[in-house]
Design a protein around this motif. Structure first.
Motif, PDB file in Angstrom:
ATOM      1  N   ASP A 266       0.817  -1.220   0.000  1.00  9.89           N
ATOM      2  CA  ASP A 266       0.000   0.000   0.000  1.00  9.89           C
ATOM      3  C   ASP A 266       0.851   1.271   0.000  1.00  9.89           C
ATOM      4  OD1 ASP A 266       0.996   0.224   2.564  1.00  9.89           O
ATOM      5  OD2 ASP A 266      -0.945   0.037   3.580  1.00  9.89           O
ATOM      6  N   VAL A 267       2.079   1.172  -0.485  1.00 11.18           N
ATOM      7  CA  VAL A 267       3.064   2.241  -0.572  1.00 11.18           C
ATOM      8  C   VAL A 267       3.788   2.425   0.764  1.00 11.18           C
ATOM      9  CG1 VAL A 267       3.543   4.669  -1.117  1.00 11.18           C
ATOM     10  CG2 VAL A 267       1.786   3.427  -2.415  1.00 11.18           C
ATOM     11  N   ARG A 268       3.048   2.419   1.873  1.00 13.01           N
ATOM     12  CA  ARG A 268       3.654   2.617   3.192  1.00 13.01           C
ATOM     13  C   ARG A 268       4.102   1.304   3.835  1.00 13.01           C
ATOM     14  NH1 ARG A 268      -0.742   5.405   2.517  1.00 13.01           N
ATOM     15  NH2 ARG A 268      -2.018   3.791   3.493  1.00 13.01           N
ATOM     16  N   SER A 269       3.461   0.202   3.465  1.00 11.06           N
ATOM     17  CA  SER A 269       3.770  -1.072   4.110  1.00 11.06           C
ATOM     18  C   SER A 269       3.570  -2.230   3.153  1.00 11.06           C
ATOM     19  CB  SER A 269       2.881  -1.263   5.344  1.00 11.06           C
ATOM     20  OG  SER A 269       1.526  -1.454   4.955  1.00 11.06           O
ATOM     21  N   ARG A 270       4.118  -3.382   3.540  1.00 12.67           N
ATOM     22  CA  ARG A 270       3.880  -4.642   2.849  1.00 12.67           C
ATOM     23  C   ARG A 270       3.288  -5.627   3.843  1.00 12.67           C
ATOM     24  NH1 ARG A 270       5.633  -4.987  -2.125  1.00 12.67           N
ATOM     25  NH2 ARG A 270       7.292  -3.602  -2.846  1.00 12.67           N
ATOM     26  N   SER A 271       2.445  -6.507   3.335  1.00 10.98           N
ATOM     27  CA  SER A 271       1.906  -7.569   4.188  1.00 10.98           C
ATOM     28  C   SER A 271       1.836  -8.850   3.376  1.00 10.98           C
ATOM     29  CB  SER A 271       0.522  -7.188   4.723  1.00 10.98           C
ATOM     30  OG  SER A 271      -0.421  -7.043   3.672  1.00 10.98           O
ATOM     31  N   TRP A 272       1.796  -9.975   4.084  1.00  7.61           N
ATOM     32  CA  TRP A 272       1.741 -11.258   3.395  1.00  7.61           C
ATOM     33  C   TRP A 272       0.953 -12.247   4.237  1.00  7.61           C
ATOM     34  CZ3 TRP A 272       5.876  -8.651   5.234  1.00  7.61           C
ATOM     35  CH2 TRP A 272       6.531  -9.183   6.353  1.00  7.61           C
ATOM     36  N   ASN A 273       0.124 -13.010   3.552  1.00 10.63           N
ATOM     37  CA  ASN A 273      -0.696 -14.014   4.212  1.00 10.63           C
ATOM     38  C   ASN A 273       0.110 -15.273   4.509  1.00 10.63           C
ATOM     39  OD1 ASN A 273      -2.998 -12.452   4.200  1.00 10.63           O
ATOM     40  ND2 ASN A 273      -3.863 -13.382   2.360  1.00 10.63           N
ATOM     41  N   VAL A 274      -0.356 -16.026   5.487  1.00  8.19           N
ATOM     42  CA  VAL A 274       0.296 -17.279   5.850  1.00  8.19           C
ATOM     43  C   VAL A 274       0.335 -18.226   4.653  1.00  8.19           C
ATOM     44  CG1 VAL A 274      -1.870 -18.324   6.677  1.00  8.19           C
ATOM     45  CG2 VAL A 274       0.312 -19.144   7.565  1.00  8.19           C
ATOM     46  N   SER A 275       1.462 -18.901   4.491  1.00  9.22           N
ATOM     47  CA  SER A 275       1.636 -19.839   3.370  1.00  9.22           C
ATOM     48  C   SER A 275       1.270 -21.250   3.809  1.00  9.22           C
ATOM     49  CB  SER A 275       3.077 -19.790   2.860  1.00  9.22           C
ATOM     50  OG  SER A 275       3.386 -18.524   2.346  1.00  9.22           O
ATOM     51  N   ASN A 276       0.027 -21.402   4.235  1.00 13.67           N
ATOM     52  CA  ASN A 276      -0.459 -22.694   4.703  1.00 13.67           C
ATOM     53  C   ASN A 276      -1.968 -22.705   4.529  1.00 13.67           C
ATOM     54  OD1 ASN A 276      -1.701 -24.483   6.894  1.00 13.67           O
ATOM     55  ND2 ASN A 276       0.454 -25.091   7.040  1.00 13.67           N
ATOM     56  N   ASN A 277      -2.465 -23.600   3.694  1.00 16.42           N
ATOM     57  CA  ASN A 277      -3.895 -23.593   3.378  1.00 16.42           C
ATOM     58  C   ASN A 277      -4.767 -23.840   4.601  1.00 16.42           C
ATOM     59  OD1 ASN A 277      -3.064 -23.194   0.782  1.00 16.42           O
ATOM     60  ND2 ASN A 277      -3.883 -25.101  -0.045  1.00 16.42           N
ATOM     61  N   ALA A 278      -4.381 -24.803   5.441  1.00 15.56           N
ATOM     62  CA  ALA A 278      -5.196 -25.136   6.611  1.00 15.56           C
ATOM     63  C   ALA A 278      -5.236 -23.967   7.602  1.00 15.56           C
ATOM     64  CB  ALA A 278      -4.653 -26.389   7.286  1.00 15.56           C
ATOM     65  N   LYS A 279      -4.082 -23.351   7.842  1.00 17.41           N
ATOM     66  CA  LYS A 279      -4.040 -22.217   8.778  1.00 17.41           C
ATOM     67  C   LYS A 279      -4.809 -21.021   8.214  1.00 17.41           C
ATOM     68  CE  LYS A 279       0.327 -23.435  11.031  1.00 17.41           C
ATOM     69  NZ  LYS A 279       1.735 -23.041  11.290  1.00 17.41           N
ATOM     70  N   TYR A 280      -4.703 -20.833   6.906  1.00 14.85           N
ATOM     71  CA  TYR A 280      -5.444 -19.745   6.259  1.00 14.85           C
ATOM     72  C   TYR A 280      -6.945 -19.959   6.427  1.00 14.85           C
ATOM     73  CZ  TYR A 280      -7.364 -16.857   2.488  1.00 14.85           C
ATOM     74  OH  TYR A 280      -8.109 -15.941   1.765  1.00 14.85           O
ATOM     75  N   LEU A 281      -7.408 -21.161   6.126  1.00 16.00           N
ATOM     76  CA  LEU A 281      -8.830 -21.478   6.247  1.00 16.00           C
ATOM     77  C   LEU A 281      -9.333 -21.280   7.677  1.00 16.00           C
ATOM     78  CD1 LEU A 281      -9.425 -24.730   4.142  1.00 16.00           C
ATOM     79  CD2 LEU A 281     -10.715 -22.603   3.969  1.00 16.00           C
ATOM     80  N   ALA A 282      -8.582 -21.776   8.654  1.00 21.88           N
ATOM     81  CA  ALA A 282      -9.003 -21.677  10.046  1.00 21.88           C
ATOM     82  C   ALA A 282      -9.126 -20.224  10.489  1.00 21.88           C
ATOM     83  CB  ALA A 282      -8.020 -22.426  10.940  1.00 21.88           C
ATOM     84  N   ALA A 283      -8.168 -19.392  10.073  1.00 20.58           N
ATOM     85  CA  ALA A 283      -8.190 -17.984  10.475  1.00 20.58           C
ATOM     86  C   ALA A 283      -9.350 -17.238   9.828  1.00 20.58           C
ATOM     87  CB  ALA A 283      -6.865 -17.317  10.112  1.00 20.58           C
ATOM     88  N   ILE A 284      -9.536 -17.421   8.534  1.00 17.98           N
ATOM     89  CA  ILE A 284     -10.592 -16.701   7.822  1.00 17.98           C
ATOM     90  C   ILE A 284     -11.967 -17.099   8.357  1.00 17.98           C
ATOM     91  CG2 ILE A 284     -11.721 -16.394   5.581  1.00 17.98           C
ATOM     92  CD1 ILE A 284      -9.149 -14.816   5.804  1.00 17.98           C
ATOM     93  N   ARG A 285     -12.145 -18.374   8.696  1.00 14.51           N
ATOM     94  CA  ARG A 285     -13.428 -18.820   9.252  1.00 14.51           C
ATOM     95  C   ARG A 285     -13.756 -18.113  10.566  1.00 14.51           C
ATOM     96  NH1 ARG A 285     -12.410 -25.175   7.725  1.00 14.51           N
ATOM     97  NH2 ARG A 285     -13.484 -25.160   5.692  1.00 14.51           N
ATOM     98  N   GLN A 286     -12.704 -17.658  11.277  1.00 14.07           N
ATOM     99  CA  GLN A 286     -12.916 -16.931  12.523  1.00 14.07           C
ATOM    100  C   GLN A 286     -12.940 -15.413  12.302  1.00 14.07           C
ATOM    101  OE1 GLN A 286     -10.425 -18.378  15.894  1.00 14.07           O
ATOM    102  NE2 GLN A 286      -9.728 -19.948  14.450  1.00 14.07           N
ATOM    103  N   GLY A 287     -12.867 -15.000  11.050  1.00 10.75           N
ATOM    104  CA  GLY A 287     -12.863 -13.576  10.749  1.00 10.75           C
ATOM    105  C   GLY A 287     -11.545 -12.900  11.035  1.00 10.75           C
ATOM    106  N   ILE A 288     -10.469 -13.684  11.098  1.00  9.96           N
ATOM    107  CA  ILE A 288      -9.131 -13.165  11.390  1.00  9.96           C
ATOM    108  C   ILE A 288      -8.310 -13.145  10.105  1.00  9.96           C
ATOM    109  CG2 ILE A 288      -6.989 -13.559  12.665  1.00  9.96           C
ATOM    110  CD1 ILE A 288      -8.708 -15.054  14.758  1.00  9.96           C
ATOM    111  N   LEU A 289      -7.609 -12.053   9.850  1.00  8.80           N
ATOM    112  CA  LEU A 289      -6.722 -11.977   8.691  1.00  8.80           C
ATOM    113  C   LEU A 289      -5.383 -12.613   9.062  1.00  8.80           C
ATOM    114  CD1 LEU A 289      -7.445  -8.347   7.436  1.00  8.80           C
ATOM    115  CD2 LEU A 289      -8.257 -10.493   6.433  1.00  8.80           C
ATOM    116  N   PRO A 290      -5.015 -13.713   8.410  1.00 10.12           N
ATOM    117  CA  PRO A 290      -3.800 -14.447   8.786  1.00 10.12           C
ATOM    118  C   PRO A 290      -2.554 -13.858   8.120  1.00 10.12           C
ATOM    119  CG  PRO A 290      -4.927 -15.618   7.044  1.00 10.12           C
ATOM    120  CD  PRO A 290      -5.752 -14.391   7.324  1.00 10.12           C
TER     121      PRO A 290
END
Length: 376
Positions: A266-290
């Motif tokens: 976003d020009v000011r920062s970089r972010s990256w999602n977890v590189s794990n499908n299971a962890k990604y799914l679990a976090a998103i299901r809880q409304g958490i950005l992994p």
């Protein structure tokens, strides 16, 4: 402008050279698509600019069904201010493309295909463990041309055993098939890949950097003669066919990445999602950005501009350096650039620093020599 990148973390099989995040197990594909849609909704307030590009990467996005593509696109359009004429690219493998699937993609809103050909020769495809064969590579491009005007293909050079003649034939095949955009990459040996293990065990010959350089300069000569413009180190487009997504990335425009392992800027920062499908799914299901995020320092921003700028035909603007970072850092840049200017690998024209033809293959190394180091 902004872009949306959608990472589809599935492949039929693992290519020997690839270190991207993916799974060859497709059982969670439907759940992952639903989770990516939820992430889009969770992050809708992160993008305030008009979305000009949407890019399906991976992995292998052509493994998606037409319904899954429609669901993802509809979610993007419902939650962001999308341009009236966005560039919507989907990466595809030749073995996934036939007349019916290409027609479905054309109907979906996808208006640009990026096809992972890599080589038109079986010996190269076998070495890389690609899922398609040479005839499928040619046939899918011919079929795609019936429904898509904007087509790009990936080609890889510097493959062990690939001589210059075979590389020339690869390029000529692309020209003969009237492909308007090429993305051409030197084969790199990434850690913890099958290719690295094969080379270490002597099963595959090491990558020959000198041969890769010869292939690169042959690439420059042949694409220029065929009417392509080398607008970024690895990207070659006919006039009017620059990839808007690629161009925005190399010019430092913001983008939002969704899906496992996807990166955002976003020009000011970089972010990256977890590189794990299971962890990604679990976090998103809880409304958490992994995701993890880092705020970019002035040094980070300076170095990123140098790195991206020197890879493009637009180069590094000294006026922009002074305006954004101050005159001292402009003078530092010029001082660091002197050896490369003297050697002819860099050139300074119209207050813009850029790599010369002589220095092009070494642009990343040259950029590293110009970086600021621990000055924040």
């Amino acid at each position: 402008m902004s872009g949306i990148y959608i990472h589809i973390p599935f492949c039929k099989q693992a290519c020997h050279y690839c270190d991207f995040h993916f799974s060859t197990t497709l059982k969670n594909k439907e759940a992952l698509v639903e989770a990516i849609c939820k992430e889009i909704i969770l992050r809708k307030d992160e993008v305030i600019d008009v979305v000009e590009t949407i890019y399906f990467g991976g992995g292998t996005p052509s493994l998606l069904s037409s319904n899954e593509i429609d669901l993802l696109l509809n979610t993007v359009f419902e939650n962001f201010n999308v341009s009236e004429s966005p560039e919507i690219t989907l990466e595809a493998n030749p073995d996934d493309l036939n007349n019916d699937s290409i027609l479905d993609l054309a109907k979906s809103g996808i208006n640009r295909l990026s096809i992972g050909v890599q080589s038109f020769f079986e010996v190269d495809l076998n070495l890389m463990n690609r899922a398609h064969n040479a005839s499928e590579a040619k046939e899918c491009i011919l079929l795609a041309g019936k429904h898509f005007d904007n087509i790009s293909i990936d080609l890889i050079y510097g493959i062990p055993g690939m001589d210059t003649n075979r590389w020339v034939q690869n390029l000529q095949m692309a020209f003969d098939l009237n492909v308007p955009h090429l993305s051409c990459y030197a084969l790199t040996v990434e850690p913890r890949t099958a290719l690295e293990q094969f080379i270490r065990k002597g099963v595959v010959a090491p990558v020959d950097e000198e041969m890769a350089a010869q292939h690169f300069y042959k690439l420059l000569d042949m694409t220029a003669a065929a009417g392509y413009e080398n607008y970024e180190f690895s990207n070659f487009g006919k006039p009017g066919y620059y990839a808007r997504n690629n161009t925005a990335y190399w010019q430092g425009k913001p983008y939002l990445g969704v899906g496992p392992s996807a990166h955002s800027f976003d020009v000011r920062s970089r972010s990256w999602n977890v590189s794990n499908n299971a962890k990604y799914l679990a976090a998103i299901r809880q409304g958490i950005l992994p995701l993890e995020r880092e705020i970019l320092s002035e040094t980070d921003k300076f170095n990123e501009y140098i790195m991206t700028g020197l890879r493009t035909k637009w180069g590094v603007s000294l006026e922009k350096i002074e305006a954004n970072f101050g005159i001292e850092k402009k003078e530092y840049l010029l001082q660091q650039a002197k050896p490369h200017l003297n050697s002819g690998k860099l050139k300074l024209e119209n207050d813009t620093l850029s790599v010369s033809l002589k220095g092009k293959f070494f642009s990343d190394g040259i950029a590293a020599d110009l970086f600021l180091v621990n000055l924040d």
